[in-house]
Design an enzyme around this catalytic site. Structure first.
Site, PDB file in Angstrom:
ATOM      1  N   CYS A  10      40.453   5.532  -7.364  1.00  0.00           N
ATOM      2  CA  CYS A  10      39.768   6.101  -6.198  1.00  0.00           C
ATOM      3  C   CYS A  10      39.299   7.529  -6.524  1.00  0.00           C
ATOM      4  CB  CYS A  10      40.724   6.129  -5.008  1.00  0.00           C
ATOM      5  SG  CYS A  10      40.116   7.127  -3.638  1.00  0.00           S
TER       6      CYS A  10
ATOM      7  N   ASP B 274       0.804  -1.218   0.000  1.00  0.00           N
ATOM      8  CA  ASP B 274       0.000   0.000   0.000  1.00  0.00           C
ATOM      9  C   ASP B 274       0.831   1.258   0.000  1.00  0.00           C
ATOM     10  OD1 ASP B 274      -2.110  -1.472   0.359  1.00  0.00           O
ATOM     11  OD2 ASP B 274      -2.706  -0.602   2.287  1.00  0.00           O
TER      12      ASP B 274
ATOM     13  N   ASP C  37      -6.293  -3.488  10.066  1.00  0.00           N
ATOM     14  CA  ASP C  37      -5.845  -3.645   8.691  1.00  0.00           C
ATOM     15  C   ASP C  37      -6.441  -4.924   8.120  1.00  0.00           C
ATOM     16  OD1 ASP C  37      -4.565  -2.735   6.545  1.00  0.00           O
ATOM     17  OD2 ASP C  37      -2.564  -3.396   7.132  1.00  0.00           O
TER      18      ASP C  37
ATOM     19  N   SER D 137     -15.424   5.661   3.485  1.00  0.00           N
ATOM     20  CA  SER D 137     -13.982   5.569   3.785  1.00  0.00           C
ATOM     21  C   SER D 137     -13.673   6.695   4.751  1.00  0.00           C
ATOM     22  CB  SER D 137     -13.128   5.801   2.553  1.00  0.00           C
ATOM     23  OG  SER D 137     -13.556   5.007   1.519  1.00  0.00           O
ATOM     24  N   LEU D 138     -12.468   6.730   5.230  1.00  0.00           N
ATOM     25  CA  LEU D 138     -12.097   7.804   6.147  1.00  0.00           C
ATOM     26  C   LEU D 138     -11.030   8.679   5.508  1.00  0.00           C
ATOM     27  CD1 LEU D 138     -11.796   5.707   9.408  1.00  0.00           C
ATOM     28  CD2 LEU D 138     -13.488   7.481   8.989  1.00  0.00           C
TER      29      LEU D 138
ATOM     30  N   CYS E 279      45.495   7.792   1.406  1.00  0.00           N
ATOM     31  CA  CYS E 279      44.396   8.483   0.717  1.00  0.00           C
ATOM     32  C   CYS E 279      43.717   9.437   1.696  1.00  0.00           C
ATOM     33  CB  CYS E 279      43.401   7.449   0.209  1.00  0.00           C
ATOM     34  SG  CYS E 279      41.850   8.162  -0.336  1.00  0.00           S
TER      35      CYS E 279
ATOM     36  N   ARG F 279     -17.429  -4.452   1.136  1.00  0.00           N
ATOM     37  CA  ARG F 279     -17.673  -3.043   0.846  1.00  0.00           C
ATOM     38  C   ARG F 279     -17.941  -2.790  -0.641  1.00  0.00           C
ATOM     39  NH1 ARG F 279     -14.487   1.210  -0.668  1.00  0.00           N
ATOM     40  NH2 ARG F 279     -14.992   3.198   0.303  1.00  0.00           N
TER      41      ARG F 279
ATOM     42  N   LYS G 116      -2.984   7.851  10.467  1.00  0.00           N
ATOM     43  CA  LYS G 116      -2.216   6.724   9.938  1.00  0.00           C
ATOM     44  C   LYS G 116      -0.772   6.805  10.437  1.00  0.00           C
ATOM     45  CE  LYS G 116      -3.520   4.393   6.341  1.00  0.00           C
ATOM     46  NZ  LYS G 116      -4.122   4.896   5.154  1.00  0.00           N
TER      47      LYS G 116
ATOM     48  N   GLU H 293     -14.579  -5.033  10.706  1.00  0.00           N
ATOM     49  CA  GLU H 293     -13.442  -5.427   9.880  1.00  0.00           C
ATOM     50  C   GLU H 293     -13.144  -6.917  10.045  1.00  0.00           C
ATOM     51  OE1 GLU H 293     -12.341  -2.755   8.318  1.00  0.00           O
ATOM     52  OE2 GLU H 293     -10.268  -3.075   7.712  1.00  0.00           O
TER      53      GLU H 293
ATOM     54  N   LYS I  81      -7.473   1.271  14.097  1.00  0.00           N
ATOM     55  CA  LYS I  81      -7.829   1.089  12.692  1.00  0.00           C
ATOM     56  C   LYS I  81      -7.243  -0.258  12.271  1.00  0.00           C
ATOM     57  CE  LYS I  81      -7.974   3.355   8.250  1.00  0.00           C
ATOM     58  NZ  LYS I  81      -7.528   2.232   7.449  1.00  0.00           N
TER      59      LYS I  81
ATOM     60  N   GLU J 127     -10.221   4.588  18.614  1.00  0.00           N
ATOM     61  CA  GLU J 127     -10.176   3.118  18.505  1.00  0.00           C
ATOM     62  C   GLU J 127      -9.144   2.717  17.463  1.00  0.00           C
ATOM     63  OE1 GLU J 127     -14.450   3.588  17.006  1.00  0.00           O
ATOM     64  OE2 GLU J 127     -13.808   1.750  16.019  1.00  0.00           O
TER      65      GLU J 127
ATOM     66  N   TYR K 107       1.971   2.055  -3.357  1.00  0.00           N
ATOM     67  CA  TYR K 107       0.835   2.524  -4.152  1.00  0.00           C
ATOM     68  C   TYR K 107       0.511   3.980  -3.801  1.00  0.00           C
ATOM     69  CZ  TYR K 107      -3.994   3.024  -5.582  1.00  0.00           C
ATOM     70  OH  TYR K 107      -5.142   3.496  -6.114  1.00  0.00           O
TER      71      TYR K 107
ATOM     72  N   CYS L 257      41.665  10.085  -4.262  1.00  0.00           N
ATOM     73  CA  CYS L 257      43.110  10.283  -4.464  1.00  0.00           C
ATOM     74  C   CYS L 257      43.612   9.784  -5.820  1.00  0.00           C
ATOM     75  CB  CYS L 257      43.891   9.615  -3.343  1.00  0.00           C
ATOM     76  SG  CYS L 257      43.865   7.821  -3.455  1.00  0.00           S
TER      77      CYS L 257
ATOM     78  N   TYR M  82     -17.038  -2.284  14.758  1.00  0.00           N
ATOM     79  CA  TYR M  82     -16.699  -0.923  15.161  1.00  0.00           C
ATOM     80  C   TYR M  82     -17.839   0.086  15.004  1.00  0.00           C
ATOM     81  CZ  TYR M  82     -15.171  -0.647  10.201  1.00  0.00           C
ATOM     82  OH  TYR M  82     -15.081  -0.720   8.855  1.00  0.00           O
TER      83      TYR M  82
HETATM   84  S1  IVH Z   1     -14.938   3.617  10.642  1.00  0.00           S
HETATM   85  C1  IVH Z   1     -17.561   6.005   9.209  1.00  0.00           C
HETATM   86  N1  IVH Z   1     -13.404   2.286  12.273  1.00  0.00           N
HETATM   87  O1  IVH Z   1     -10.784   1.793   7.462  1.00  0.00           O
HETATM   88  C2  IVH Z   1     -16.343   5.526   8.635  1.00  0.00           C
HETATM   89  N2  IVH Z   1     -13.056   2.049   9.949  1.00  0.00           N
HETATM   90  O2  IVH Z   1     -10.943   4.252   5.271  1.00  0.00           O
HETATM   91  C3  IVH Z   1     -16.319   4.092   8.405  1.00  0.00           C
HETATM   92  N3  IVH Z   1     -11.289   0.484   9.366  1.00  0.00           N
HETATM   93  O3  IVH Z   1     -13.137   1.045   5.017  1.00  0.00           O
HETATM   94  C4  IVH Z   1     -15.159   3.424   8.920  1.00  0.00           C
HETATM   95  N4  IVH Z   1     -10.763  -0.092  11.407  1.00  0.00           N
HETATM   96  O4  IVH Z   1     -12.354  -0.856   6.470  1.00  0.00           O
HETATM   97  C5  IVH Z   1     -13.694   2.575  10.998  1.00  0.00           C
HETATM   98  N5  IVH Z   1     -12.161   1.123  13.824  1.00  0.00           N
HETATM   99  C6  IVH Z   1     -12.429   1.402  12.554  1.00  0.00           C
HETATM  100  C7  IVH Z   1     -11.745   0.811  11.482  1.00  0.00           C
HETATM  101  C8  IVH Z   1     -12.080   1.170  10.187  1.00  0.00           C
HETATM  102  C9  IVH Z   1     -10.515  -0.278  10.134  1.00  0.00           C
HETATM  103  C10 IVH Z   1     -11.215   0.528   7.892  1.00  0.00           C
HETATM  104  C11 IVH Z   1     -12.535   0.302   7.226  1.00  0.00           C
HETATM  105  C12 IVH Z   1     -12.763   1.452   6.290  1.00  0.00           C
HETATM  106  C13 IVH Z   1     -11.431   2.118   6.271  1.00  0.00           C
HETATM  107  C14 IVH Z   1     -11.620   3.620   6.267  1.00  0.00           C
END
Ligand code: IVH
Length: 661
Positions: free
Chosen positions: A409, A34, A119, A83-84, A430, A138, A315, A174, A117, A115, A37, A412, A226
């Site tokens: 070199c 990632d 993976d 997504s966040l 040298c 998703r 992150k 997740e 995040k 909380e 990317y 020198c 979550y």
């Molecule tokens: S909240 C309202 N909480 O992160 C927002 N996401 O880019 C919805 N993820 O697609 C996500 N741990 O797959 C939330 N404690 C957590 C998370 C979490 C992992 C992932 C989730 C989402 C991505 C957000």
């Protein structure tokens, strides 16, 4: 870069990004991580901003990811799976706070909920009257894939809830694979010649998106809840943290690492705490999700595009990034070894700017086929020095230049000779070698007041020509120098004088003998006790020391019998240097115990920790092996941590180390 070069680079970047996206979303099998990317995407976004005339509306970065595979039934989500937005620093979290405070138009205090995040991959679970009905991935956020049967194989997805609940309940969370299961799976697949997954997330995704639920069952996936995106009206809750409490009561797996925070200082604390622990978590985490806790505020803040305004993902710094190699130069070491050094367009990796990395030797350059002009993946984890891990050959434009080791070199002009995989300048005098030798000498003696710049200055001014000359310097020599304060002159001279008495091992180490590291110097000094004895020793005598092989012995022997070196050593003594016996502490707590250090220590510097280990009879190794007794792991521990886990070496924290002391 010229305009047409920029355009070409943008085309290359788009192609490479599209390729990675395809591999990731359709094959669950990215060949780059990632971080790579994201790094390429960042570069493309920047170039698009600066050169809008070259924007391609079909560019992969403007398209939504994750079309569902044709063979799973499609499911329309009740509400979009969001997504966040990411924050990569504390400042970005503060900026977010400023934005939302403005939007809320109220004096009410904002409380936060932090909380982990995880993976893994996001899924949504639908319960009707307390029974699990359907689960989906998703997908593109609006439509996902029906993976109900596979989700039923995930042990901690409850099939029936603990409490009776009438109506619809939609839970988001997740699906993850533990690091241990991941390692076992990859080991097994390796033996069978099957897919090796790049990380736990891909392995989790690959396992859930299997048509055969038995495979999903055998992959031992886990689920962390979550959020709830829909719940019966008779449930009265006011905060995101209430949701977590309820989820737990209903029988969902909610991770215990979470915190209600009164302000951003407390949020910052949580982020820091987790950064220290996350390597030890059984699951992969790539950050912390910070929510506005009040659901009322959540409602007001709402969503923009595909991300909510009421939450943000902090992150942890990427450990890998891409950059361009602008040049490859040679560094000359004190032993004459020529080490190639790659220069990059400066880029941020693991929280610091990286503009150079050693390429170690020609072997490494050839193995990775690194050329000047190449786009490369660089890696930096914790305290580990940055390194090039891969060349993105698809990004080449056929103007990249191969690096050739010169015959002379660069400092020198003397002959360069190859020995094994290394190349050496054969001139003992040298100036490049000499400069490094002096730097090593002052570092080894811990004369911290003298850095490389001061050494260069002293040489330029003709005040010293070699290391023994340092001991003849007087305050008046320095005080007269332009831009040189009287105070720093005093400090330097006092420091030099206080280092005139030097322990045997340290003196030996400071001489810069080829293959003579700190530990070897200690072993040799402990064996001979007196420098004169070592000077008189035969090659066989040196070889007989435990842990010292023939190559090292020969190097020591040759050094001490070289005419020039004999003169140099005599000059040290003449200028007042005296050698003291190596101090050996009786009944050391760490007698013969081998420690390896990784990460940043908080309560003491690494140098001090090393000193303590050695003072107590222990040894300090540079890499983890089966012989290592302890890995002392600080914050942001690097790859040594994983090595220790693999080899089942005892891992200790700084506090445990202090207790041992
Ligand atoms: S909240 C309202 N909480 O992160 C927002 N996401 O880019 C919805 N993820 O697609 C996500 N741990 O797959 C939330 N404690 C957590 C998370 C979490 C992992 C992932 C989730 C989402 C991505 C957000």
């Amino acid at each position: 870069m010229k305009k047409n070069e920029i355009k070409n680079r943008m085309v290359k970047l788009r192609d490479q990004i599209a390729l990675l996206r395809h591999k990731y979303h359709t094959e669950n099998d990215p060949n780059v991580t990632d971080d790579v990317y994201e790094s390429l995407t960042r570069e493309l976004i920047k170039l698009e901003k600066e050169n809008p005339e070259f924007i391609d509306s079909n560019s992969a970065i403007n398209r939504v990811a994750g079309e569902p595979l044709p063979f799973f039934t499609k499911v329309k989500h009740n509400s979009r799976m969001l997504s966040l937005n990411d924050a990569f620093s504390d400042e970005e979290v503060y900026d977010w706070q400023k934005r939302i405070t403005k939007l809320l138009h109220s004096d009410k205090k904002i409380n936060y909920f932090c909380e982990l995040k995880f993976d893994g991959l996001a899924v949504t679970l639908r319960y009707e009257d307390g029974a699990f009905i359907q689960g989906a991935t998703r997908g593109d956020g609006f439509i996902g894939e029906d993976v109900t049967e596979n989700l039923k194989m995930v042990d901690n997805v409850p099939l029936v809830l603990n409490k009776e609940i009438k109506g619809s309940l939609i839970v988001r969370g997740e699906v993850v694979m533990s690091k241990l299961v991941f390692e076992k799976l990859n080991n097994k697949n390796k033996k069978l010649g099957k897919t090796i997954f790049a990380n736990t997330r891909n392995a989790a995704a690959g396992s859930l998106r299997q048509l055969d639920p038995r495979i999903a069952r055998d992959r031992h996936l886990d689920f962390f809840a979550y959020d709830m995106s829909e719940f019966p009206k008779d449930i009265v809750i006011h905060t995101h943290s209430d949701k977590h409490v309820l989820l737990q009561e209903l029988g969902f797996n909610v991770d215990k690492h979470e915190k209600k925070a009164q302000n951003l200082e407390e949020v910052k604390e949580f982020i820091k705490e987790i950064s220290k622990m996350r390597d030890n978590f059984t699951y992969g985490t790539d950050g912390v999700v910070v929510h506005v806790d009040s659901l009322e505020m959540e409602e007001i803040l709402g969503v923009v595009g595909k991300a909510p305004r009421y939450a943000i993902a902090y992150k942890y710094p990427a450990e890998r990034a891409t950059t361009l190699v602008t040049d490859i130069t040679l560094n000359i070491g004190r032993t004459g070894v020529l080490t190639p050094l790659a220069h990059f367009v400066p880029t941020n990796v693991a929280g610091s700017t990286v503009s150079k990395a050693t390429l170690h030797n020609m072997d490494q350059i050839e193995r990775l086929d690194i050329r000047i002009g190449d786009t490369v993946v660089i890696q930096k984890a914790g305290d580990v020095i940055p390194e090039v891990v891969e060349v993105l050959v698809n990004m080449r434009e056929s103007k990249e230049k191969k690096f050739k080791m010169p015959n002379e070199c660069p400092v020198c002009g003397a002959n360069v000779q190859q020995k094994d995989i290394f190349y050496y300048c054969m001139n003992k005098n040298c100036t490049g070698r000499d400069r490094r030798g002096m730097q090593h000498f002052v570092q080894a003696l811990e004369i911290y007041e003298i850095g490389p710049k001061i050494l260069d200055r002293l040489k330029e001014e003709g005040l010293i020509s070699d290391a023994p000359d340092l001991f003849t310097l007087e305050e008046s020599d320095l005080a007269g120098l332009e831009r040189f304060g009287a105070k720093s002159a005093t400090n330097i001279i006092t420091s030099i004088q206080s280092h005139k008495k030097v322990e045997f091992w340290r003196f030996l180490y400071a001489l810069g003998i080829l293959h003579m590291g700190e530990q070897t110097a200690r072993d040799v000094a402990n064996h001979f006790q007196l420098f004169e004895k070592l000077q008189k020793a035969s090659l066989g005598d040196i070889e007989s020391i435990e842990n010292i092989g023939p190559v090292v012995s020969e190097s020591i022997y040759n050094f001490l019998h070289d005419k020039q070196n004999i003169i140099l050593i005599e000059k040290f003594f003449k200028n007042g240097v005296t050698i003291e016996k190596t101090k050996i502490l009786k009944d050391g707590k760490f007698d013969n115990k081998i420690f390896v250090l990784t990460g940043t220590l908080e309560k003491m510097s690494r140098e001090i920790a090393k000193k303590k280990i050695i003072e107590n009879g222990g040894k300090v190794g540079s890499a983890v092996s089966t012989k290592t007794d302890y890995l002392l792991a600080g914050e942001n521990a690097g790859s040594k941590y994983k090595d220790a886990q693999k080899l089942e070496v005892k891992i200790i924290t700084e506090d445990e180390f202090l207790k041992m002391l």
